[in-house]
Write a protein that holds these residues in place. Structure first.
Motif, PDB file in Angstrom:
ATOM      1  N   ILE A 174       0.845  -1.351  -0.012  1.00  0.00           N
ATOM      2  CA  ILE A 174      -0.159  -0.085   0.024  1.00  0.00           C
ATOM      3  C   ILE A 174       0.867   1.285  -0.031  1.00  0.00           C
ATOM      4  CG2 ILE A 174      -1.786   1.093   1.201  1.00  0.00           C
ATOM      5  CD1 ILE A 174      -2.388  -1.329   2.758  1.00  0.00           C
ATOM      6  N   PHE A 175       0.855   1.985  -1.013  1.00  0.00           N
ATOM      7  CA  PHE A 175       1.551   3.267  -1.064  1.00  0.00           C
ATOM      8  C   PHE A 175       0.561   4.529  -0.896  1.00  0.00           C
ATOM      9  CE2 PHE A 175       3.844   0.418  -3.476  1.00  0.00           C
ATOM     10  CZ  PHE A 175       5.374   0.747  -3.122  1.00  0.00           C
ATOM     11  N   VAL A 176       1.205   5.451   0.128  1.00  0.00           N
ATOM     12  CA  VAL A 176       0.409   6.435   0.542  1.00  0.00           C
ATOM     13  C   VAL A 176       1.256   7.796   0.055  1.00  0.00           C
ATOM     14  CG1 VAL A 176      -0.790   7.684   2.612  1.00  0.00           C
ATOM     15  CG2 VAL A 176      -0.661   5.381   2.367  1.00  0.00           C
ATOM     16  N   CYS A 177       0.579   8.747  -0.379  1.00  0.00           N
ATOM     17  CA  CYS A 177       1.198   9.864  -0.543  1.00  0.00           C
ATOM     18  C   CYS A 177       1.260  10.728   0.699  1.00  0.00           C
ATOM     19  CB  CYS A 177       0.527  10.567  -1.752  1.00  0.00           C
ATOM     20  SG  CYS A 177       1.276  12.386  -2.173  1.00  0.00           S
ATOM     21  N   THR A 178       2.818  11.192   1.143  1.00  0.00           N
ATOM     22  CA  THR A 178       2.864  11.839   2.132  1.00  0.00           C
ATOM     23  C   THR A 178       3.745  13.033   1.523  1.00  0.00           C
ATOM     24  OG1 THR A 178       4.840  10.576   2.615  1.00  0.00           O
ATOM     25  CG2 THR A 178       2.853   9.788   3.613  1.00  0.00           C
ATOM     26  N   HIS A 179       3.735  13.492   0.451  1.00  0.00           N
ATOM     27  CA  HIS A 179       4.506  14.501  -0.040  1.00  0.00           C
ATOM     28  C   HIS A 179       4.170  16.133   0.278  1.00  0.00           C
ATOM     29  CE1 HIS A 179       7.100  15.454  -3.896  1.00  0.00           C
ATOM     30  NE2 HIS A 179       7.436  16.262  -2.936  1.00  0.00           N
ATOM     31  N   GLY A 180       4.396  16.335   1.566  1.00  0.00           N
ATOM     32  CA  GLY A 180       4.080  17.533   2.091  1.00  0.00           C
ATOM     33  C   GLY A 180       4.586  18.604   1.552  1.00  0.00           C
ATOM     34  N   THR A 181       5.861  18.709   0.958  1.00  0.00           N
ATOM     35  CA  THR A 181       6.309  19.979   0.226  1.00  0.00           C
ATOM     36  C   THR A 181       5.772  20.092  -0.875  1.00  0.00           C
ATOM     37  OG1 THR A 181       8.110  18.414  -0.720  1.00  0.00           O
ATOM     38  CG2 THR A 181       8.807  19.496   1.327  1.00  0.00           C
ATOM     39  N   ARG A 182       5.057  19.342  -1.638  1.00  0.00           N
ATOM     40  CA  ARG A 182       3.959  19.432  -2.896  1.00  0.00           C
ATOM     41  C   ARG A 182       2.821  19.899  -2.243  1.00  0.00           C
ATOM     42  NH1 ARG A 182       4.537  17.003  -8.249  1.00  0.00           N
ATOM     43  NH2 ARG A 182       3.167  18.233  -9.195  1.00  0.00           N
ATOM     44  N   ASP A 183       2.328  19.468  -1.377  1.00  0.00           N
ATOM     45  CA  ASP A 183       0.770  19.796  -1.069  1.00  0.00           C
ATOM     46  C   ASP A 183       0.827  19.757   0.534  1.00  0.00           C
ATOM     47  OD1 ASP A 183      -2.209  20.811  -2.005  1.00  0.00           O
ATOM     48  OD2 ASP A 183      -2.051  19.521  -0.259  1.00  0.00           O
ATOM     49  N   ARG A 184       0.502  20.462   1.378  1.00  0.00           N
ATOM     50  CA  ARG A 184       0.436  20.354   2.809  1.00  0.00           C
ATOM     51  C   ARG A 184      -0.771  19.230   3.299  1.00  0.00           C
ATOM     52  NH1 ARG A 184      -3.266  22.865   5.846  1.00  0.00           N
ATOM     53  NH2 ARG A 184      -4.973  24.156   4.781  1.00  0.00           N
ATOM     54  N   LEU A 185      -1.554  19.144   2.277  1.00  0.00           N
ATOM     55  CA  LEU A 185      -2.782  18.238   2.829  1.00  0.00           C
ATOM     56  C   LEU A 185      -2.211  16.643   2.492  1.00  0.00           C
ATOM     57  CD1 LEU A 185      -6.085  19.695   1.015  1.00  0.00           C
ATOM     58  CD2 LEU A 185      -5.276  19.889   3.279  1.00  0.00           C
ATOM     59  N   CYS A 186      -1.604  16.595   1.562  1.00  0.00           N
ATOM     60  CA  CYS A 186      -0.728  15.167   1.632  1.00  0.00           C
ATOM     61  C   CYS A 186       0.062  14.954   2.534  1.00  0.00           C
ATOM     62  CB  CYS A 186      -0.015  14.961   0.093  1.00  0.00           C
ATOM     63  SG  CYS A 186      -1.079  15.037  -1.236  1.00  0.00           S
ATOM     64  N   GLY A 187       0.806  15.854   3.240  1.00  0.00           N
ATOM     65  CA  GLY A 187       1.687  15.741   4.226  1.00  0.00           C
ATOM     66  C   GLY A 187       0.782  15.338   5.665  1.00  0.00           C
ATOM     67  N   ILE A 188      -0.396  16.105   5.653  1.00  0.00           N
ATOM     68  CA  ILE A 188      -0.934  16.178   7.057  1.00  0.00           C
ATOM     69  C   ILE A 188      -1.692  14.667   6.847  1.00  0.00           C
ATOM     70  CG2 ILE A 188      -3.023  17.212   8.157  1.00  0.00           C
ATOM     71  CD1 ILE A 188      -1.993  19.888   7.321  1.00  0.00           C
ATOM     72  N   HIS A 189      -2.606  14.814   5.882  1.00  0.00           N
ATOM     73  CA  HIS A 189      -3.671  13.352   5.739  1.00  0.00           C
ATOM     74  C   HIS A 189      -3.031  12.169   5.418  1.00  0.00           C
ATOM     75  CE1 HIS A 189      -6.896  16.590   6.736  1.00  0.00           C
ATOM     76  NE2 HIS A 189      -6.711  17.103   5.590  1.00  0.00           N
ATOM     77  N   GLY A 190      -2.039  12.447   4.323  1.00  0.00           N
ATOM     78  CA  GLY A 190      -1.372  11.041   4.157  1.00  0.00           C
ATOM     79  C   GLY A 190      -0.339  10.404   5.160  1.00  0.00           C
ATOM     80  N   GLY A 191       0.052  11.393   6.034  1.00  0.00           N
ATOM     81  CA  GLY A 191       1.102  10.977   6.974  1.00  0.00           C
ATOM     82  C   GLY A 191       0.142  10.360   8.068  1.00  0.00           C
ATOM     83  N   LYS A 192      -1.127  10.825   8.525  1.00  0.00           N
ATOM     84  CA  LYS A 192      -1.822  10.069   9.366  1.00  0.00           C
ATOM     85  C   LYS A 192      -2.468   8.820   9.138  1.00  0.00           C
ATOM     86  CE  LYS A 192      -5.851  10.972  12.365  1.00  0.00           C
ATOM     87  NZ  LYS A 192      -5.186  10.422  13.459  1.00  0.00           N
ATOM     88  N   LEU A 193      -2.962   8.770   7.661  1.00  0.00           N
ATOM     89  CA  LEU A 193      -3.384   7.656   7.206  1.00  0.00           C
ATOM     90  C   LEU A 193      -2.107   6.236   6.942  1.00  0.00           C
ATOM     91  CD1 LEU A 193      -5.360   5.884   5.699  1.00  0.00           C
ATOM     92  CD2 LEU A 193      -4.748   6.642   3.595  1.00  0.00           C
ATOM     93  N   LEU A 194      -1.043   7.063   6.811  1.00  0.00           N
ATOM     94  CA  LEU A 194       0.146   5.858   6.768  1.00  0.00           C
ATOM     95  C   LEU A 194       0.318   5.171   8.064  1.00  0.00           C
ATOM     96  CD1 LEU A 194       2.416   4.490   5.043  1.00  0.00           C
ATOM     97  CD2 LEU A 194       3.604   6.708   5.700  1.00  0.00           C
ATOM     98  N   ALA A 195       0.368   6.174   9.127  1.00  0.00           N
ATOM     99  CA  ALA A 195       0.431   5.642  10.600  1.00  0.00           C
ATOM    100  C   ALA A 195      -0.520   4.906  11.182  1.00  0.00           C
ATOM    101  CB  ALA A 195       0.535   7.035  11.357  1.00  0.00           C
ATOM    102  N   GLU A 196      -1.724   5.304  10.746  1.00  0.00           N
ATOM    103  CA  GLU A 196      -2.923   4.347  10.947  1.00  0.00           C
ATOM    104  C   GLU A 196      -2.780   2.567  10.424  1.00  0.00           C
ATOM    105  OE1 GLU A 196      -5.017   4.898  13.319  1.00  0.00           O
ATOM    106  OE2 GLU A 196      -5.402   6.852  13.486  1.00  0.00           O
ATOM    107  N   LEU A 197      -2.344   2.917   9.001  1.00  0.00           N
ATOM    108  CA  LEU A 197      -2.259   1.596   8.363  1.00  0.00           C
ATOM    109  C   LEU A 197      -1.206   0.744   8.975  1.00  0.00           C
ATOM    110  CD1 LEU A 197      -2.269   2.836   4.575  1.00  0.00           C
ATOM    111  CD2 LEU A 197      -3.786   1.288   5.464  1.00  0.00           C
ATOM    112  N   ARG A 198       0.113   1.339   9.325  1.00  0.00           N
ATOM    113  CA  ARG A 198       1.118   0.617   9.989  1.00  0.00           C
ATOM    114  C   ARG A 198       0.682   0.233  11.451  1.00  0.00           C
ATOM    115  NH1 ARG A 198       6.499   4.491   7.805  1.00  0.00           N
ATOM    116  NH2 ARG A 198       6.427   3.449   5.879  1.00  0.00           N
ATOM    117  N   ALA A 199      -0.183   1.072  12.059  1.00  0.00           N
ATOM    118  CA  ALA A 199      -0.425   0.476  13.434  1.00  0.00           C
ATOM    119  C   ALA A 199      -1.319  -0.555  13.276  1.00  0.00           C
ATOM    120  CB  ALA A 199      -1.064   1.655  14.079  1.00  0.00           C
ATOM    121  N   LEU A 200      -2.154  -0.697  12.492  1.00  0.00           N
ATOM    122  CA  LEU A 200      -3.213  -1.696  12.173  1.00  0.00           C
ATOM    123  C   LEU A 200      -2.584  -2.969  11.655  1.00  0.00           C
ATOM    124  CD1 LEU A 200      -6.330   0.000  10.745  1.00  0.00           C
ATOM    125  CD2 LEU A 200      -6.010  -0.987  13.132  1.00  0.00           C
ATOM    126  N   ILE A 201      -1.577  -2.811  10.543  1.00  0.00           N
ATOM    127  CA  ILE A 201      -0.856  -3.832  10.087  1.00  0.00           C
ATOM    128  C   ILE A 201      -0.113  -4.658  11.317  1.00  0.00           C
ATOM    129  CG2 ILE A 201       0.994  -4.405   8.690  1.00  0.00           C
ATOM    130  CD1 ILE A 201       0.004  -2.421   6.782  1.00  0.00           C
TER     131      ILE A 201
END
Length: 340
Positions: A175-202
């Protein structure tokens, strides 16, 4: 391919004997058509400038050459680590200073490992000439009509062209999640949170031996963040826009925009080989209109059987319906397990 917006095709038309169309979710059809996702491995989001394609000559050659491949290839950087030894070297040579680029990045990425999804090939330590060899193989040998669920029927790269191995994708899911905050802050904020949630559940669900979640640079669709892609199926998801009204970059960045339910739905889709239709944007190797038609096909079927679920059956390559990916349900490549 339709030139209108994703939602426009669902208005003022009828199908299936005159029944009204469903209004198409604005996320559906938003995945730009592409055949391959070329992932530059062992990178870190801390290194990524807004535009990553000029970080080294090898990355630049990959990005520009991928755009010219038949059917197009998308190129991103990721912390995806197919080989432990390379990952350990990478972690000790992270480019510092925020935003990457410059001499340090050019040196680190002078040679790159490139994973090709959904095929599952990993080309190792490519310089610019190696990148050219990989692109020649993808452009001239690997065609949609040459795909087979058995690796012996897929043209093999010449052994002299570049060193390579195959990921095990029969059971493993990435599963690849966009966390590219320097391109768009929403990806950094929401993508980073989703990635953390995925890894915790895995981890908590004991799935780490066959499911992994990775950060990736820009894949498009900032306003739909958090954005994720599940391989080997190649389904794209955008989890946020349904909650935020317009979904513009000036919208709320509240942590409540992404939660464990989103992560669980994506994990369910990955492990059960189904689609989370409520957040589906489209899929690899589908045109915009194919994406819209597949979404309509599911929604019509859901109506006929009594309603919509959070997840639903996927029009797979093994089915007889007209909305299929050219990739099979799973790629039967043999090599390293996740993270090995």
């Amino acid at each position: 391919m339709s030139s209108g917006g994703p939602g426009s095709a669902g208005h003022g038309r009828s199908h299936h004997g005159g029944e009204p169309c469903h209004e198409v979710d604005p996320r559906v059809g938003s995945v730009a058509a592409h055949r391959f996702h070329l992932v530059v491995c062992n990178s870190s989001s801390e290194e990524w400038p807004s535009r990553v394609d000029a970080m080294s000559p090898a990355i630049s050659a990959l990005a520009h050459g991928g755009a010219r491949l038949p059917g197009r290839a998308m190129v991103t950087l990721s912390d995806f680590s197919p080989f432990k030894d390379t990952a350990e070297k990478s972690s000790s040579s992270t480019v510092t200073g925020g935003g990457g680029g410059g001499e340090n990045a050019a040196s680190k990425y002078e040679r790159i490992d490139v994973a090709v999804f959904p095929l599952g090939l990993v080309a190792k330590q490519l310089d610019s000439d190696g990148v050219a060899a990989l692109l020649r193989w993808l452009g001239h040998e690997v065609l949609p009509t040459s795909w087979s669920s058995t690796h012996t029927n897929l043209p093999q790269p010449p052994s002299s062209a570049f060193e390579h191995s195959w990921l095990e994708l029969t059971n493993n899911r990435h599963i690849f999640v966009c966390t590219h905050g320097t391109r768009d802050r929403l990806c950094g904020i929401h993508g980073g949170k989703l990635l953390a949630e995925l890894r915790a559940l895995i981890t908590s669900q004991g799935l780490a031996d066959r499911v992994a979640a990775w950060a990736t640079s820009h894949i498009g669709g900032h306003k739909y963040a958090a954005n994720a892609i599940v391989y080997p199926r190649g389904d794209w998801y955008g989890t946020w826009c349904a909650r935020c009204g317009s979904g513009s970059s000036s919208g709320s960045d509240s942590d409540s925009a992404v939660g464990p339910a989103d992560a669980q739905a994506i994990i369910d889709a990955a492990t059960r080989d189904i689609v989370w239709w409520d957040a589906w944007r489209g899929a690899t190797n589908m045109s915009k209109m194919d994406q819209i038609n597949a979404w309509r096909f599911y929604n019509d079927s859901a109506d006929h059987v009594g309603g919509h679920g959070v997840t639903g059956s996927h029009p797979s390559a093994d089915s007889a319906d007209p909305f299929t990916h050219w990739i099979p349900k799973s790629s039967r490549r043999k090599s390293s397990v996740i993270g090995s």
